[in-house]
Scaffold this motif. Sequence first.
Motif, PDB file in Angstrom:
ATOM      1  N   THR A   1       0.830  -1.212   0.000  1.00  0.00           N
ATOM      2  CA  THR A   1       0.000   0.000   0.000  1.00  0.00           C
ATOM      3  C   THR A   1       0.853   1.246   0.000  1.00  0.00           C
ATOM      4  O   THR A   1       1.984   1.238   0.496  1.00  0.00           O
ATOM      5  N   MET A   2       0.286   2.314  -0.548  1.00  0.00           N
ATOM      6  CA  MET A   2       0.961   3.601  -0.512  1.00  0.00           C
ATOM      7  C   MET A   2       0.233   4.514   0.461  1.00  0.00           C
ATOM      8  O   MET A   2       0.848   5.162   1.278  1.00  0.00           O
ATOM      9  N   THR A   3      -1.072   4.574   0.348  1.00  0.00           N
ATOM     10  CA  THR A   3      -1.817   5.528   1.176  1.00  0.00           C
ATOM     11  C   THR A   3      -2.815   4.849   2.111  1.00  0.00           C
ATOM     12  O   THR A   3      -3.725   5.503   2.631  1.00  0.00           O
TER      13      THR A   3
ATOM     14  N   CYS B   1      -4.754  -1.918 -12.207  1.00  0.00           N
ATOM     15  CA  CYS B   1      -4.537  -2.976 -11.204  1.00  0.00           C
ATOM     16  C   CYS B   1      -3.277  -3.809 -11.443  1.00  0.00           C
ATOM     17  O   CYS B   1      -3.197  -4.964 -11.034  1.00  0.00           O
TER      18      CYS B   1
ATOM     19  N   THR C   1      -5.156   2.346   1.727  1.00  0.00           N
ATOM     20  CA  THR C   1      -6.418   1.701   1.357  1.00  0.00           C
ATOM     21  C   THR C   1      -6.309   0.179   1.426  1.00  0.00           C
ATOM     22  O   THR C   1      -7.198  -0.490   1.971  1.00  0.00           O
ATOM     23  N   ALA C   2      -5.241  -0.351   0.883  1.00  0.00           N
ATOM     24  CA  ALA C   2      -5.089  -1.811   0.867  1.00  0.00           C
ATOM     25  C   ALA C   2      -5.002  -2.362   2.295  1.00  0.00           C
ATOM     26  O   ALA C   2      -5.463  -3.483   2.571  1.00  0.00           O
TER      27      ALA C   2
ATOM     28  N   THR D   1      -2.596   0.452 -17.238  1.00  0.00           N
ATOM     29  CA  THR D   1      -1.914  -0.256 -16.143  1.00  0.00           C
ATOM     30  C   THR D   1      -2.896  -0.598 -15.021  1.00  0.00           C
ATOM     31  O   THR D   1      -2.503  -0.707 -13.866  1.00  0.00           O
TER      32      THR D   1
ATOM     33  N   GLY E   1       2.036   1.449 -13.270  1.00  0.00           N
ATOM     34  CA  GLY E   1       1.699   0.036 -13.127  1.00  0.00           C
ATOM     35  C   GLY E   1       2.639  -0.722 -12.208  1.00  0.00           C
ATOM     36  O   GLY E   1       2.794  -1.938 -12.322  1.00  0.00           O
TER      37      GLY E   1
ATOM     38  N   SER F   1      -2.159  -2.325  -3.926  1.00  0.00           N
ATOM     39  CA  SER F   1      -2.562  -1.284  -4.866  1.00  0.00           C
ATOM     40  C   SER F   1      -1.509  -1.183  -5.973  1.00  0.00           C
ATOM     41  O   SER F   1      -0.597  -2.015  -6.069  1.00  0.00           O
ATOM     42  N   THR F   2      -1.656  -0.163  -6.802  1.00  0.00           N
ATOM     43  CA  THR F   2      -0.808   0.034  -7.986  1.00  0.00           C
ATOM     44  C   THR F   2      -0.340   1.480  -8.005  1.00  0.00           C
ATOM     45  O   THR F   2      -1.137   2.385  -7.757  1.00  0.00           O
ATOM     46  N   TYR F   3       0.917   1.706  -8.310  1.00  0.00           N
ATOM     47  CA  TYR F   3       1.427   3.083  -8.371  1.00  0.00           C
ATOM     48  C   TYR F   3       2.347   3.285  -9.548  1.00  0.00           C
ATOM     49  O   TYR F   3       2.619   2.331 -10.295  1.00  0.00           O
TER      50      TYR F   3
ATOM     51  N   GLY G   1      -6.799  -0.626  -7.882  1.00  0.00           N
ATOM     52  CA  GLY G   1      -6.295   0.280  -8.902  1.00  0.00           C
ATOM     53  C   GLY G   1      -7.351   1.289  -9.277  1.00  0.00           C
ATOM     54  O   GLY G   1      -8.299   1.534  -8.518  1.00  0.00           O
ATOM     55  N   ASP G   2      -7.173   1.867 -10.432  1.00  0.00           N
ATOM     56  CA  ASP G   2      -8.060   2.937 -10.887  1.00  0.00           C
ATOM     57  C   ASP G   2      -8.083   2.873 -12.410  1.00  0.00           C
ATOM     58  O   ASP G   2      -7.026   2.958 -13.048  1.00  0.00           O
TER      59      ASP G   2
HETATM   60  C1  LIG Z   1       0.302   8.589  -8.252  1.00  0.00           C
HETATM   61  C2  LIG Z   1      -0.663   7.456  -8.427  1.00  0.00           C
HETATM   62  C3  LIG Z   1      -0.415   6.503  -9.405  1.00  0.00           C
HETATM   63  C4  LIG Z   1      -1.319   5.454  -9.611  1.00  0.00           C
HETATM   64  N1  LIG Z   1      -1.078   4.545 -10.632  1.00  0.00           N
HETATM   65  C5  LIG Z   1      -1.994   3.586 -10.879  1.00  0.00           C
HETATM   66  C6  LIG Z   1      -1.823   2.687 -11.983  1.00  0.00           C
HETATM   67  O1  LIG Z   1      -0.836   2.742 -12.726  1.00  0.00           O
HETATM   68  N2  LIG Z   1      -2.771   1.737 -12.199  1.00  0.00           N
HETATM   69  C7  LIG Z   1      -3.891   1.635 -11.416  1.00  0.00           C
HETATM   70  O2  LIG Z   1      -4.725   0.765 -11.662  1.00  0.00           O
HETATM   71  N3  LIG Z   1      -4.076   2.472 -10.347  1.00  0.00           N
HETATM   72  C8  LIG Z   1      -3.166   3.427 -10.070  1.00  0.00           C
HETATM   73  N4  LIG Z   1      -3.368   4.283  -8.999  1.00  0.00           N
HETATM   74  C9  LIG Z   1      -4.580   4.124  -8.162  1.00  0.00           C
HETATM   75  C10 LIG Z   1      -4.322   3.425  -6.825  1.00  0.00           C
HETATM   76  O3  LIG Z   1      -3.744   2.133  -7.002  1.00  0.00           O
HETATM   77  C11 LIG Z   1      -5.676   3.284  -6.088  1.00  0.00           C
HETATM   78  O4  LIG Z   1      -6.168   4.570  -5.788  1.00  0.00           O
HETATM   79  C12 LIG Z   1      -5.583   2.447  -4.823  1.00  0.00           C
HETATM   80  O5  LIG Z   1      -6.890   2.257  -4.304  1.00  0.00           O
HETATM   81  C13 LIG Z   1      -4.717   3.106  -3.749  1.00  0.00           C
HETATM   82  O6  LIG Z   1      -4.548   2.176  -2.698  1.00  0.00           O
HETATM   83  P1  LIG Z   1      -3.497   2.431  -1.485  1.00  0.00           P
HETATM   84  O7  LIG Z   1      -4.050   3.558  -0.653  1.00  0.00           O
HETATM   85  O8  LIG Z   1      -3.518   1.133  -0.718  1.00  0.00           O
HETATM   86  O9  LIG Z   1      -2.160   2.706  -2.029  1.00  0.00           O
HETATM   87  C14 LIG Z   1      -2.478   5.337  -8.796  1.00  0.00           C
HETATM   88  C15 LIG Z   1      -2.709   6.308  -7.791  1.00  0.00           C
HETATM   89  C16 LIG Z   1      -1.819   7.357  -7.612  1.00  0.00           C
HETATM   90  C17 LIG Z   1      -2.122   8.386  -6.538  1.00  0.00           C
END
Ligand SMILES: Cc1cc2nc3c(=O)[nH]c(=O)nc-3n(C[C@H](O)[C@H](O)[C@H](O)COP(=O)(O)O)c2cc1C
Length: 158
Positions: free
Chosen positions: A11-13, A103, A15-16, A101, A63, A58-60, A94-95
Amino acid sequence: MAEVITILVGTMTGTAELVADEVKDTLAAEGFAAEVLAMDKLTSAVFEQPGRFLICTSTYGQGDVPDNARDFFAALETARPDLAHVEYGVMALGDRTYAQTFCFGGQRFDPLLSSLGARRLGEVLLHDASAGTIPEEVAVEWARRWAGDHLRDRSEAA
Ligand SMILES: Cc1cc2nc3c(=O)[nH]c(=O)nc-3n(C[C@H](O)[C@H](O)[C@H](O)COP(=O)(O)O)c2cc1C
């Protein structure tokens, strides 16, 4: 005795992590012991413990797996441990705005684990943050089905 389901969180923020905690409570309510481990500092040794695993990540970036999952992912890619004894499920966050990319964090763990001999149980959960659904709610529904489809029989037999 019932096996433990270990939920590994990337996770980054947060949610996961929230999703993993809710899924843990759901599995507990269904009679399955579960624990949540952040991927930070994990090595492939985590797969030596018995039981089944849920990857929740999650994904950042473009991808990529989140920062706290990078070393773990790389360690698995490099060490290539034999995970033939491992069964796992995947909850990928993901988003869809990131169409190319979507998920990929979870989607990249899946072929990696399979290539090491592990067996996936069930379909990968893909949560789309742009869909307006609450990730914990979607994941809890998925986890109930996942447990019912893949854990029930063996738990009762144990
Ligand atoms: C800077 C940034 C990059 C992201 N890149 C992707 C991506 O490449 N593919 C995707 O499906 N989601 C992407 N996301 C969406 C996150 O994976 C999604 O919001 C997820 O629920 C965040 O979960 P977390 O709070 O556990 O990190 C991105 C979000 C941010 C803020």
